[in-house]
Design a protein around this motif. Structure first.
Motif, PDB file in Angstrom:
ATOM      1  N   GLN A  55       0.821  -1.209   0.000  1.00  0.00           N
ATOM      2  CA  GLN A  55       0.000   0.000   0.000  1.00  0.00           C
ATOM      3  C   GLN A  55       0.855   1.259   0.000  1.00  0.00           C
ATOM      4  OE1 GLN A  55      -2.399  -0.820   3.440  1.00  0.00           O
ATOM      5  NE2 GLN A  55      -3.661  -2.334   2.365  1.00  0.00           N
ATOM      6  N   SER A  60      -2.784  -2.057  -4.476  1.00  0.00           N
ATOM      7  CA  SER A  60      -3.964  -2.441  -3.699  1.00  0.00           C
ATOM      8  C   SER A  60      -3.678  -3.613  -2.771  1.00  0.00           C
ATOM      9  CB  SER A  60      -5.116  -2.800  -4.637  1.00  0.00           C
ATOM     10  OG  SER A  60      -4.744  -3.875  -5.492  1.00  0.00           O
ATOM     11  N   SER A 217      -2.114   3.347  -9.933  1.00  0.00           N
ATOM     12  CA  SER A 217      -2.717   2.978  -8.648  1.00  0.00           C
ATOM     13  C   SER A 217      -2.612   4.106  -7.630  1.00  0.00           C
ATOM     14  CB  SER A 217      -2.016   1.729  -8.086  1.00  0.00           C
ATOM     15  OG  SER A 217      -2.092   0.655  -8.983  1.00  0.00           O
TER      16      SER A 217
END
Length: 274
Positions: A55, A60, A217
């Motif tokens: 993270q 994720s 992301s």
């Protein structure tokens, strides 16, 4: 952003993060076959610690880490003769060697960017921006400078992008936009605090958001309606310059400009010819 580079740079890493990162870098091929429990056992840490590291670098979870590692390992093996994007030349390089290296790094960056281009998302971004009542440009640093060149080209077509280089004023500008408007946000990392603050204001106001970033992301990507991801292979804090990432950003902005041009070709061609 390139996962291997983030593991090498160790930005804001804890001691435990560094332990896990060092093991991954030294055992890349083995890690992609390991479960999260096995990696935790090998590093004398825990599954929770591994998840925290994932993270911290914008992933994720552990599954995405393995997918990203596999992709980057494959790319490295296929492109073993390519230049290091962070250091494309050396202290003893001649002028001609520098010139050749910069040409090669530009070709390399465009090839990488072309492979990552999602044409459906690019088409959606062009239509979203073209159809918006007001359009605005946001970002900081080198990415924003690339955006200003894009803004100038669009202005010659009669398409005006609101923009201000004063970082604090970007928040005020964002607060004037509504759900009828669209914003183009440029950020290599997708995690710069001033840019994220501006993006949250836009999101709160219902503004449609198109972002171009090197990290699909990232927090910026998660806040965006359309995300265009460019390759990000340079080390963030240890590099000669942003040759690679700047070429990728310029390339995507040129594609975006050209797609918007095609959507209204007859009108725009008259303006550029005149």
């Amino acid at each position: 952003m390139n996962i291997l580079n983030q593991l090498k740079e160790r930005v804001n890493f804890s001691t435990t993060d560094i332990t896990i990162a060092d093991y991954i870098l030294s055992h890349k091929d083995e890690v992609v076959e390991m479960s999260i429990q096995q990696l935790a056992q090998k590093t004398y840490t825990s599954s929770t610690a591994v998840m925290r590291l994932c993270q911290r670098i914008g992933l994720s979870g552990y599954k995405q880490l393995k997918i990203s590692l596999t992709r980057e390992i494959d790319t490295t093996e296929n492109d073993s003769d390519l230049l290091d994007p962070s250091f494309p030349f050396h202290p003893d390089s001649s002028t001609m060697e520098i010139a050749n290296s910069l040409k090669k790094i530009t070709d390399q960056s465009l090839n990488e960017a072309r492979r990552m281009l999602n044409t459906a998302d690019m088409n959606k971004a062009a239509e979203m921006l073209l159809n918006a009542r007001y359009k605005a440009l946001f970002g900081i640093g080198d990415a924003y400078l690339a955006g200003l060149a894009f803004q100038t080209r669009m202005m010659r077509l009669g398409i005006h992008f609101l923009a201000t280089p004063v970082y604090g004023e970007q928040n005020h500008q964002a607060d004037t936009l509504t759900r009828d408007d669209a914003a183009l946000i440029l950020s290599y990392s997708g995690s710069t605090n001033p840019t994220l603050t501006t993006t949250k204001i836009l999101k709160r106001n219902g503004v449609r958001i198109v972002s171009i970033t090197g990290n699909g992301s990232s927090p910026l990507a998660r806040l965006s309606d359309v995300v265009l991801v460019i390759p990000a292979k340079e080390q963030k804090y240890h590099r000669i310059s942003t040759f690679f990432s700047q070429a990728c950003m310029d390339y995507f902005l040129n594609i975006l400009y050209s797609r918007m041009y095609v959507l209204n070709y007859r009108e725009f061609s008259q303006k550029t010819i005149d």
